[in-house]
Motif scaffolding. Structure first.
Motif, PDB file in Angstrom:
ATOM      1  N   VAL A 148     -16.505 -19.976 -22.444  1.00 51.59           N
ATOM      2  CA  VAL A 148     -16.266 -20.116 -23.876  1.00 51.59           C
ATOM      3  C   VAL A 148     -16.512 -18.767 -24.550  1.00 51.59           C
ATOM      4  O   VAL A 148     -17.476 -18.070 -24.233  1.00 51.59           O
ATOM      5  CB  VAL A 148     -17.194 -21.202 -24.470  1.00 51.59           C
ATOM      6  CG1 VAL A 148     -17.077 -21.267 -25.975  1.00 51.59           C
ATOM      7  CG2 VAL A 148     -16.894 -22.547 -23.855  1.00 51.59           C
ATOM      8  N   ASP A 149     -15.653 -18.406 -25.464  1.00 45.87           N
ATOM      9  CA  ASP A 149     -15.761 -17.140 -26.178  1.00 45.87           C
ATOM     10  C   ASP A 149     -16.747 -17.295 -27.345  1.00 45.87           C
ATOM     11  O   ASP A 149     -16.529 -18.114 -28.239  1.00 45.87           O
ATOM     12  CB  ASP A 149     -14.371 -16.736 -26.682  1.00 45.87           C
ATOM     13  CG  ASP A 149     -14.373 -15.408 -27.382  1.00 45.87           C
ATOM     14  OD1 ASP A 149     -14.951 -15.293 -28.474  1.00 45.87           O
ATOM     15  OD2 ASP A 149     -13.774 -14.467 -26.822  1.00 45.87           O
ATOM     16  N   ALA A 150     -17.820 -16.522 -27.338  1.00 48.92           N
ATOM     17  CA  ALA A 150     -18.861 -16.616 -28.369  1.00 48.92           C
ATOM     18  C   ALA A 150     -18.294 -16.356 -29.762  1.00 48.92           C
ATOM     19  O   ALA A 150     -18.687 -17.013 -30.732  1.00 48.92           O
ATOM     20  CB  ALA A 150     -19.995 -15.643 -28.063  1.00 48.92           C
ATOM     21  N   ASP A 151     -17.366 -15.424 -29.878  1.00 53.00           N
ATOM     22  CA  ASP A 151     -16.769 -15.106 -31.172  1.00 53.00           C
ATOM     23  C   ASP A 151     -15.926 -16.266 -31.700  1.00 53.00           C
ATOM     24  O   ASP A 151     -15.971 -16.585 -32.897  1.00 53.00           O
ATOM     25  CB  ASP A 151     -15.920 -13.839 -31.042  1.00 53.00           C
ATOM     26  CG  ASP A 151     -15.538 -13.266 -32.385  1.00 53.00           C
ATOM     27  OD1 ASP A 151     -16.428 -13.123 -33.245  1.00 53.00           O
ATOM     28  OD2 ASP A 151     -14.338 -12.946 -32.570  1.00 53.00           O
ATOM     29  N   GLU A 152     -15.194 -16.931 -30.810  1.00 54.94           N
ATOM     30  CA  GLU A 152     -14.390 -18.090 -31.221  1.00 54.94           C
ATOM     31  C   GLU A 152     -15.276 -19.247 -31.676  1.00 54.94           C
ATOM     32  O   GLU A 152     -14.986 -19.915 -32.672  1.00 54.94           O
ATOM     33  CB  GLU A 152     -13.455 -18.536 -30.098  1.00 54.94           C
ATOM     34  CG  GLU A 152     -12.313 -17.569 -29.832  1.00 54.94           C
ATOM     35  CD  GLU A 152     -11.420 -17.357 -31.043  1.00 54.94           C
ATOM     36  OE1 GLU A 152     -11.074 -18.341 -31.720  1.00 54.94           O
ATOM     37  OE2 GLU A 152     -11.080 -16.189 -31.321  1.00 54.94           O
ATOM     38  N   VAL A 153     -16.351 -19.500 -30.936  1.00 58.09           N
ATOM     39  CA  VAL A 153     -17.292 -20.560 -31.327  1.00 58.09           C
ATOM     40  C   VAL A 153     -17.885 -20.233 -32.689  1.00 58.09           C
ATOM     41  O   VAL A 153     -18.010 -21.107 -33.552  1.00 58.09           O
ATOM     42  CB  VAL A 153     -18.411 -20.744 -30.271  1.00 58.09           C
ATOM     43  CG1 VAL A 153     -19.501 -21.673 -30.784  1.00 58.09           C
ATOM     44  CG2 VAL A 153     -17.834 -21.268 -28.972  1.00 58.09           C
ATOM     45  N   PHE A 154     -18.219 -18.963 -32.907  1.00 54.26           N
ATOM     46  CA  PHE A 154     -18.796 -18.564 -34.191  1.00 54.26           C
ATOM     47  C   PHE A 154     -17.816 -18.827 -35.336  1.00 54.26           C
ATOM     48  O   PHE A 154     -18.186 -19.394 -36.366  1.00 54.26           O
ATOM     49  CB  PHE A 154     -19.203 -17.085 -34.170  1.00 54.26           C
ATOM     50  CG  PHE A 154     -19.941 -16.669 -35.404  1.00 54.26           C
ATOM     51  CD1 PHE A 154     -21.286 -16.954 -35.546  1.00 54.26           C
ATOM     52  CD2 PHE A 154     -19.291 -16.023 -36.436  1.00 54.26           C
ATOM     53  CE1 PHE A 154     -21.977 -16.601 -36.700  1.00 54.26           C
ATOM     54  CE2 PHE A 154     -19.962 -15.661 -37.584  1.00 54.26           C
ATOM     55  CZ  PHE A 154     -21.309 -15.950 -37.719  1.00 54.26           C
ATOM     56  N   LYS A 155     -16.580 -18.457 -35.141  1.00 56.65           N
ATOM     57  CA  LYS A 155     -15.567 -18.675 -36.185  1.00 56.65           C
ATOM     58  C   LYS A 155     -15.367 -20.168 -36.463  1.00 56.65           C
ATOM     59  O   LYS A 155     -15.312 -20.580 -37.625  1.00 56.65           O
ATOM     60  CB  LYS A 155     -14.235 -18.046 -35.763  1.00 56.65           C
ATOM     61  CG  LYS A 155     -14.245 -16.547 -35.776  1.00 56.65           C
ATOM     62  CD  LYS A 155     -12.941 -15.999 -35.227  1.00 56.65           C
ATOM     63  CE  LYS A 155     -12.963 -14.509 -35.098  1.00 56.65           C
ATOM     64  NZ  LYS A 155     -11.776 -13.982 -34.420  1.00 56.65           N
ATOM     65  N   GLU A 156     -15.260 -20.968 -35.408  1.00 58.54           N
ATOM     66  CA  GLU A 156     -15.026 -22.410 -35.578  1.00 58.54           C
ATOM     67  C   GLU A 156     -16.183 -23.093 -36.299  1.00 58.54           C
ATOM     68  O   GLU A 156     -15.978 -23.854 -37.241  1.00 58.54           O
ATOM     69  CB  GLU A 156     -14.812 -23.068 -34.211  1.00 58.54           C
ATOM     70  CG  GLU A 156     -13.512 -22.720 -33.555  1.00 58.54           C
ATOM     71  CD  GLU A 156     -13.437 -23.169 -32.100  1.00 58.54           C
ATOM     72  OE1 GLU A 156     -14.331 -23.916 -31.639  1.00 58.54           O
ATOM     73  OE2 GLU A 156     -12.480 -22.765 -31.417  1.00 58.54           O
ATOM     74  N   ARG A 157     -17.402 -22.847 -35.848  1.00 53.89           N
ATOM     75  CA  ARG A 157     -18.549 -23.521 -36.472  1.00 53.89           C
ATOM     76  C   ARG A 157     -18.788 -23.043 -37.902  1.00 53.89           C
ATOM     77  O   ARG A 157     -19.178 -23.827 -38.757  1.00 53.89           O
ATOM     78  CB  ARG A 157     -19.817 -23.327 -35.636  1.00 53.89           C
ATOM     79  CG  ARG A 157     -19.787 -24.139 -34.364  1.00 53.89           C
ATOM     80  CD  ARG A 157     -21.169 -24.365 -33.839  1.00 53.89           C
ATOM     81  NE  ARG A 157     -21.149 -24.586 -32.413  1.00 53.89           N
ATOM     82  CZ  ARG A 157     -22.194 -24.563 -31.633  1.00 53.89           C
ATOM     83  NH1 ARG A 157     -23.382 -24.319 -32.157  1.00 53.89           N
ATOM     84  NH2 ARG A 157     -22.098 -24.767 -30.350  1.00 53.89           N
ATOM     85  N   THR A 158     -18.543 -21.770 -38.142  1.00 52.67           N
ATOM     86  CA  THR A 158     -18.690 -21.258 -39.510  1.00 52.67           C
ATOM     87  C   THR A 158     -17.677 -21.927 -40.426  1.00 52.67           C
ATOM     88  O   THR A 158     -18.011 -22.338 -41.549  1.00 52.67           O
ATOM     89  CB  THR A 158     -18.534 -19.728 -39.534  1.00 52.67           C
ATOM     90  OG1 THR A 158     -19.565 -19.147 -38.720  1.00 52.67           O
ATOM     91  CG2 THR A 158     -18.639 -19.186 -40.944  1.00 52.67           C
ATOM     92  N   LEU A 159     -16.456 -22.072 -39.966  1.00 54.08           N
ATOM     93  CA  LEU A 159     -15.418 -22.736 -40.755  1.00 54.08           C
ATOM     94  C   LEU A 159     -15.797 -24.191 -41.040  1.00 54.08           C
ATOM     95  O   LEU A 159     -15.671 -24.666 -42.177  1.00 54.08           O
ATOM     96  CB  LEU A 159     -14.078 -22.662 -40.019  1.00 54.08           C
ATOM     97  CG  LEU A 159     -12.840 -23.059 -40.801  1.00 54.08           C
ATOM     98  CD1 LEU A 159     -12.664 -22.180 -42.022  1.00 54.08           C
ATOM     99  CD2 LEU A 159     -11.612 -22.945 -39.895  1.00 54.08           C
ATOM    100  N   ILE A 160     -16.288 -24.886 -40.040  1.00 51.25           N
ATOM    101  CA  ILE A 160     -16.729 -26.276 -40.224  1.00 51.25           C
ATOM    102  C   ILE A 160     -17.867 -26.337 -41.245  1.00 51.25           C
ATOM    103  O   ILE A 160     -17.869 -27.190 -42.138  1.00 51.25           O
ATOM    104  CB  ILE A 160     -17.153 -26.901 -38.877  1.00 51.25           C
ATOM    105  CG1 ILE A 160     -15.920 -27.105 -37.997  1.00 51.25           C
ATOM    106  CG2 ILE A 160     -17.902 -28.209 -39.084  1.00 51.25           C
ATOM    107  CD1 ILE A 160     -16.235 -27.443 -36.552  1.00 51.25           C
ATOM    108  N   ARG A 161     -18.845 -25.410 -41.142  1.00 52.29           N
ATOM    109  CA  ARG A 161     -19.975 -25.397 -42.081  1.00 52.29           C
ATOM    110  C   ARG A 161     -19.488 -25.140 -43.509  1.00 52.29           C
ATOM    111  O   ARG A 161     -19.912 -25.813 -44.450  1.00 52.29           O
ATOM    112  CB  ARG A 161     -20.994 -24.331 -41.671  1.00 52.29           C
ATOM    113  CG  ARG A 161     -22.192 -24.267 -42.610  1.00 52.29           C
ATOM    114  CD  ARG A 161     -23.185 -23.186 -42.227  1.00 52.29           C
ATOM    115  NE  ARG A 161     -22.619 -21.911 -41.823  1.00 52.29           N
ATOM    116  CZ  ARG A 161     -22.103 -21.009 -42.662  1.00 52.29           C
ATOM    117  NH1 ARG A 161     -22.066 -21.253 -43.955  1.00 52.29           N
ATOM    118  NH2 ARG A 161     -21.627 -19.872 -42.211  1.00 52.29           N
ATOM    119  N   VAL A 162     -18.572 -24.213 -43.676  1.00 51.45           N
ATOM    120  CA  VAL A 162     -18.048 -23.884 -45.012  1.00 51.45           C
ATOM    121  C   VAL A 162     -17.306 -25.071 -45.597  1.00 51.45           C
ATOM    122  O   VAL A 162     -17.513 -25.437 -46.761  1.00 51.45           O
ATOM    123  CB  VAL A 162     -17.146 -22.633 -44.944  1.00 51.45           C
ATOM    124  CG1 VAL A 162     -16.369 -22.453 -46.238  1.00 51.45           C
ATOM    125  CG2 VAL A 162     -17.981 -21.407 -44.645  1.00 51.45           C
TER     126      VAL A 162
END
Length: 170
Positions: A148-162
């Protein structure tokens, strides 16, 4: 009376050690982690100078190399931030573990890395600042082994949080 466990607010990740392959097995990887405590301000933040002082005698400028979420998919309100020496190069030794957290196009990470907990400014006061070296090791192991790409996970979870915050009117 039970002793109060010491809380650590950072984890030091050593560069690769000679004769050990940190990505080959969990025990070898775990050998490259050490929990530590850095001085904090009243709000729990750490001055950038303190990262550099821990990584090099006399201090040194640092840079953020990665923001990444814990392996627990239910965590959205905080994430890890990894700092490296700004001027680190091959003579500092490669850090294979930290290199797994950045996009391959950025090249390898060299030298020691410090990892702390972080959060958006609106949530900063709500998060605990303690960092578990074992929890971080398991998270990085998960990123290494899952592909799993750490940067992709960061983008996805940040978007969900926002989007969750917007839907709640926060």
């Amino acid at each position: 009376m039970q002793p109060i466990p010491e809380l650590f607010n950072a984890v030091y990740i050593f560069p690769d050690q000679q004769g050990m392959q940190p990505l080959s097995k969990f025990d070898d990887m775990r050998y490259h982690f050490d929990a530590c405590s850095l001085p904090t301000t009243p709000d729990g933040s750490i001055a950038e100078d303190d990262y550099g002082a821990l990584m090099r005698k006399g201090g040194a400028p640092v840079k953020v190399i990665a923001d990444f979420y814990d392996r627990n998919p239910d965590i959205y309100d905080w994430y890890y931030t990894a700092y490296a020496l700004r001027d680190a190069g091959p003579h500092h030794g490669i850090n294979s573990l930290a290199s797994k957290l950045v996009r391959p196009s950025r090249g390898p990470v060299y030298g020691p890395v410090i990892v702390v907990k972080n959060a958006p400014a609106s949530l900063w006061h709500l998060i605990g600042k303690a960092v578990s070296d074992d929890g971080l090791a398991r998270t990085i192991w998960w990123y290494c082994r899952s592909g799993v790409d750490a940067d992709e996970v960061f983008k996805e979870r940040t978007l969900i949080r926002v989007f969750a915050a917007r839907s709640l009117g926060l």
